[in-house]
Write a protein that holds these residues in place. Sequence first.
Motif, PDB file in Angstrom:
ATOM      1  N   TRP A  41       0.911  -0.961  -0.210  1.00 22.61           N
ATOM      2  CA  TRP A  41       0.276  -0.361  -0.092  1.00 22.61           C
ATOM      3  C   TRP A  41       0.992   1.088   0.052  1.00 22.61           C
ATOM      4  CZ3 TRP A  41      -4.855  -0.349  -1.513  1.00 22.61           C
ATOM      5  CH2 TRP A  41      -5.583  -1.205  -1.290  1.00 22.61           C
ATOM      6  N   ILE A  42       1.845   1.687   0.691  1.00 28.66           N
ATOM      7  CA  ILE A  42       2.428   2.533   0.452  1.00 28.66           C
ATOM      8  C   ILE A  42       3.510   2.281  -0.770  1.00 28.66           C
ATOM      9  CG2 ILE A  42       4.998   3.069   1.570  1.00 28.66           C
ATOM     10  CD1 ILE A  42       4.031   2.197   4.534  1.00 28.66           C
ATOM     11  N   LEU A  45       0.626   4.192  -2.694  1.00 28.05           N
ATOM     12  CA  LEU A  45       0.594   5.787  -2.470  1.00 28.05           C
ATOM     13  C   LEU A  45       1.409   5.972  -3.595  1.00 28.05           C
ATOM     14  CD1 LEU A  45      -0.876   5.232   0.852  1.00 28.05           C
ATOM     15  CD2 LEU A  45      -1.802   5.995  -1.146  1.00 28.05           C
ATOM     16  N   ALA A  48       1.170   6.889  -7.204  1.00 29.14           N
ATOM     17  CA  ALA A  48       0.234   7.204  -7.312  1.00 29.14           C
ATOM     18  C   ALA A  48       0.626   8.702  -7.564  1.00 29.14           C
ATOM     19  CB  ALA A  48      -0.879   7.572  -6.703  1.00 29.14           C
ATOM     20  N   ALA A  49       1.416   9.342  -6.303  1.00 26.79           N
ATOM     21  CA  ALA A  49       1.329  11.274  -6.053  1.00 26.79           C
ATOM     22  C   ALA A  49       2.463  11.318  -6.995  1.00 26.79           C
ATOM     23  CB  ALA A  49       2.539  10.377  -4.336  1.00 26.79           C
TER      24      ALA A  49
END
Length: 87
Positions: A41-42, A45, A48-49
């Motif tokens: 998940w990290i 993220l 995505a950023a």
Amino acid sequence: MSLRGFFEGVQEFAEATLFAPFNALAEVELSNWWLANGVNWIFMLICAAAIVYWIMEIKKYDANDTEYREAKAHGFLGKNSELESNI
């Protein structure tokens, strides 16, 4: 020291040291799926950023309208490209 002993040493080092975090995550997964997949998940993220930042930069560059958008803008597209005739 034989060649076989060398490679067995490399194997032992990799299994005991380099793969230790992955083995720990495999053991954690049996008790808590969310904790074990927290690393994924990290990374998602972060990706995505990075994609959002990249799209914002592309929009900013596109707003300047400085890109050369002719059909033959690159020399590898043929001998009659405009860049080769201008050089």
